[in-house]
Design a protein around this motif. Structure first.
Motif, PDB file in Angstrom:
ATOM      1  N   PRO A   1       0.828  -1.304   0.181  1.00  0.00           N
ATOM      2  CA  PRO A   1      -0.021  -0.195   0.048  1.00  0.00           C
ATOM      3  C   PRO A   1       1.044   1.260  -0.047  1.00  0.00           C
ATOM      4  O   PRO A   1       2.116   1.364   0.623  1.00  0.00           O
ATOM      5  N   PRO A   2       0.495   2.386  -0.580  1.00  0.00           N
ATOM      6  CA  PRO A   2       1.149   3.528  -0.744  1.00  0.00           C
ATOM      7  C   PRO A   2       1.772   4.189   0.440  1.00  0.00           C
ATOM      8  O   PRO A   2       2.655   4.657   0.541  1.00  0.00           O
ATOM      9  N   ARG A   3       0.738   4.091   1.731  1.00  0.00           N
ATOM     10  CA  ARG A   3       1.098   4.582   2.948  1.00  0.00           C
ATOM     11  C   ARG A   3       2.288   4.037   3.535  1.00  0.00           C
ATOM     12  O   ARG A   3       3.104   4.671   4.041  1.00  0.00           O
ATOM     13  N   ALA A   4       2.153   2.856   3.274  1.00  0.00           N
ATOM     14  CA  ALA A   4       3.366   1.898   3.831  1.00  0.00           C
ATOM     15  C   ALA A   4       4.857   2.410   2.986  1.00  0.00           C
ATOM     16  O   ALA A   4       5.735   2.523   3.513  1.00  0.00           O
ATOM     17  N   GLN A   5       4.813   2.452   1.616  1.00  0.00           N
ATOM     18  CA  GLN A   5       5.662   2.971   0.855  1.00  0.00           C
ATOM     19  C   GLN A   5       6.263   4.221   1.400  1.00  0.00           C
ATOM     20  O   GLN A   5       7.495   4.658   1.294  1.00  0.00           O
TER      21      GLN A   5
ATOM     22  N   GLY B   1       4.478  -4.610   4.039  1.00  0.00           N
ATOM     23  CA  GLY B   1       3.894  -3.439   4.348  1.00  0.00           C
ATOM     24  C   GLY B   1       4.955  -3.224   5.701  1.00  0.00           C
ATOM     25  O   GLY B   1       6.038  -3.340   5.750  1.00  0.00           O
ATOM     26  N   ILE B   2       4.216  -2.501   6.689  1.00  0.00           N
ATOM     27  CA  ILE B   2       4.925  -2.238   7.783  1.00  0.00           C
ATOM     28  C   ILE B   2       4.347  -2.487   9.059  1.00  0.00           C
ATOM     29  O   ILE B   2       3.092  -2.954   9.119  1.00  0.00           O
ATOM     30  N   ARG B   3       5.000  -2.457  10.263  1.00  0.00           N
ATOM     31  CA  ARG B   3       4.443  -3.085  11.501  1.00  0.00           C
ATOM     32  C   ARG B   3       3.546  -2.232  12.350  1.00  0.00           C
ATOM     33  O   ARG B   3       2.716  -2.247  12.629  1.00  0.00           O
TER      34      ARG B   3
ATOM     35  N   ASP C   1      -3.552   8.365   2.592  1.00  0.00           N
ATOM     36  CA  ASP C   1      -4.029   7.529   3.758  1.00  0.00           C
ATOM     37  C   ASP C   1      -4.226   6.164   3.193  1.00  0.00           C
ATOM     38  O   ASP C   1      -4.134   5.894   2.060  1.00  0.00           O
ATOM     39  N   GLY C   2      -4.714   5.282   4.158  1.00  0.00           N
ATOM     40  CA  GLY C   2      -4.994   3.933   3.729  1.00  0.00           C
ATOM     41  C   GLY C   2      -4.155   2.981   4.435  1.00  0.00           C
ATOM     42  O   GLY C   2      -3.710   3.184   5.402  1.00  0.00           O
ATOM     43  N   PRO C   3      -4.537   1.731   4.069  1.00  0.00           N
ATOM     44  CA  PRO C   3      -3.917   0.791   5.167  1.00  0.00           C
ATOM     45  C   PRO C   3      -2.277   0.680   4.988  1.00  0.00           C
ATOM     46  O   PRO C   3      -1.724   1.401   4.032  1.00  0.00           O
ATOM     47  N   ILE C   4      -1.773   0.073   5.983  1.00  0.00           N
ATOM     48  CA  ILE C   4      -0.204   0.030   5.986  1.00  0.00           C
ATOM     49  C   ILE C   4       0.393  -1.527   5.701  1.00  0.00           C
ATOM     50  O   ILE C   4       1.624  -1.481   5.576  1.00  0.00           O
TER      51      ILE C   4
END
Ligand code: SF4
Ligand code: SF4
Lengths: 359, 126
Positions: free
Chosen positions: A89-93, A156-158, A277-280
């Motif tokens: 997901p972009p937010r994680a990036q 993604g990220i934790r 915004d969005g999921p991570i």
């Protein structure tokens, strides 16, 4: 040439944070040749990939290096994500990019401090490390670790960074920016620094290219080479431009790093401004099957993770090529022809990280 | 000019407070998410051994028969995988560091006796 002598330099030496050994062939006080040896801190981390679940291995990949730790875990995750076709997901990036730039800031500040220390400029050393501490505080507040973040995972990220915290981070960076600029000015203009590093350990652009220099070592010689230009993670959307300096001497390698600290501050500010915004994280199902070369730009240069998997939960082969390893041939070239007393400073300018070169 | 910048800094350093903390006399800085050390709520543990299987540094030993959970503090790298994989969410990461030590620190946590067999019987009957 009977009056040549060999002086061993390292593996234990006051300027070396980590063990590399150089046999310096001297003629009077001048280095004719340097013969490097590594292999003092091999830990067998690559082999461990066969014994661990590929998702848990991210945390081991992170521990390959104690400074570029976060970038190692992201590169490994990138490799697995490409093999499995996971869309992060972009937010994680974006958050990964922010943390990678924070690692760059703290790594470069650490290095600038060490260099000042190698020159005997203790005040500047303390100053750089104090600034680094401010960066590390933000790192720990968001990831839970000062230098080992452990916050990247496959898919993604934790941990998410809440928007208010992102705002606070930017404000904090704004408040320390004048201090960073001040310390940069010292590196650019101070007589002591210039006298010690200008014209020392010169590596021409052609030599840098031929010998495979990477990272600030290559950019200090005028090679426009930075993996971030390929736009992995969120770099593609942040308008990234590599920083290069033309002379190829120790001072230019130093200036690349001090400029990159400020560039990293800018990148973080831009990333926060554009934060989606969005999921991570994306759910990971199944096991990877295939192979991939993932590249990333660490504070020390280009790093490559090769991952080969065969559909089981253990990876078959993981191979890392770290920037220090590729920067050793250019280092040997820089050392030829300089005075013995300049060797510590020149060795330091490639930012050797032997722990990750040997894993 | 830069000379005077450094003089300013040097004076500030001489007259100011130290930038460092006297750890461990003064506690280290910590945040909510800081990873300090691992604790277990043994009452909730079902001794499934998931944490042991996933632990990247083999710091955990779970004994199902004896109902014990053991951690080697010096092996543990506080990565948090065990807390993530535990099905009962009974492993937690506390933000303060474990005190420093000179030898191995192995902590053995004895779980409560197994719940009465009734449940098990009920299952087998099903
Ligand atoms: S994973 Fe959780 S429930 Fe299972 S043995 Fe470990 S602590 Fe106990
Ligand atoms: S935190 Fe990591 S190293 Fe420590 S016990 Fe848990 S899984 Fe093992």
């Amino acid at each position: 040439m009977s009056n040549q002598i060999v002086v061993p330099f390292g593996p234990q030496h006051p300027v070396l944070p980590e063990p590399i050994h150089l046999d310096l062939v001297l003629e009077d006080e001048r280095v004719v040749e340097a013969v490097p040896t590594i292999g003092y801190v091999h830990r067998g981390l690559e082999k461990l990939v066969e014994k661990r679940d590929f998702k848990d291995y991210v945390l081991i990949a992170e521990r390959i290096c104690g400074i570029c730790s976060f970038t190692h875990s992201v590169t490994y995750c990138n490799a697995i994500e490409h093999i499995m076709g996971i869309e992060v997901p972009p937010r994680a990036q974006f958050i990964r990019t922010i943390w990678m730039e924070y690692s760059r800031m703290h790594s470069h500040l650490l290095w600038l401090g060490l260099t000042a220390d190698a020159m005997g400029f203790e005040n500047l050393f303390m100053n750089a490390w104090r600034l680094r501490e401010e960066i590390l505080d933000d790192m720990e507040a968001t990831t839970g670790g000062r230098v080992i973040q452990g916050s990247s995972k496959v898919g993604g990220i934790r941990l998410d960074i809440p928007d208010e915290k992102l705002g606070e981070m930017v404000d904090h960076l704004k408040s320390i920016r004048p201090l960073l600029e001040e310390s940069n000015r010292i590196f650019t203009h101070d007589q002591t620094v210039r006298h010690r590093m200008r014209g020392l350990g010169v590596l021409s652009k052609e030599e840098a290219w031929d010998l495979g220099a990477v990272g600030p070592t290559a950019r200090g010689s005028g090679c426009d080479m930075d993996v971030r230009s390929t736009g992995y993670s969120a770099y593609g959307e942040l308008g990234f431009k590599p920083i290069t300096f033309p002379h190829g001497d120790c001072l230019d390698r130093c200036l690349v790093r001090s400029e990159e600290v400020l560039a990293a501050v800018d990148l973080v500010e831009r990333a926060v401004a554009k934060m989606p915004d969005g999921p991570i994280e994306e759910k990971v199902k199944g096991n990877p099957d295939g192979e991939y070369f993932a590249f990333s730009e660490q504070p020390r240069g280009e790093c490559m993770h090769y991952v080969k998997a065969n559909g089981k939960k253990n990876i078959v082969r993981h191979r890392v090529r770290t920037p220090t390893f590729t920067n050793i041939p250019p280092l040997v070239k820089m050392l030829a022809g300089i005075e013995l007393a300049d060797v510590p400073v020149v060795v330091l300018t490639i930012d050797p990280c032997i722990g990750c070169a040997e894993r | 000019m830069p000379l005077f910048t450094m003089v300013k800094r040097a004076l500030a350093n001489v007259t100011g407070k130290p930038a460092t903390l006297m750890y461990p006399a003064t506690p280290a800085k910590q945040y909510d998410v800081s990873r300090g050390h691992i604790v277990i709520a043994i009452e909730d543990c079902i001794f499934c051994g998931n944490c042991q299987r996933h632990c990247v540094s083999q710091a955990i030993v779970v004994d199902r028969e004896a109902r014990t959970w053991e951690i080697d503090r010096l092996r543990c790298i506080i990565c948090g995988v065990c807390a993530e994989v535990c099905p009962k969410d009974c492993i937690f990461i506390e933000p303060d560091y474990h005190p420093s030590s000179v030898g191995p620190v192995v902590e053995l946590v004895q779980g409560p006796p197994a719940p009465p067999k009734v449940e098990k019987k009920a299952k087998t009957e099903e």
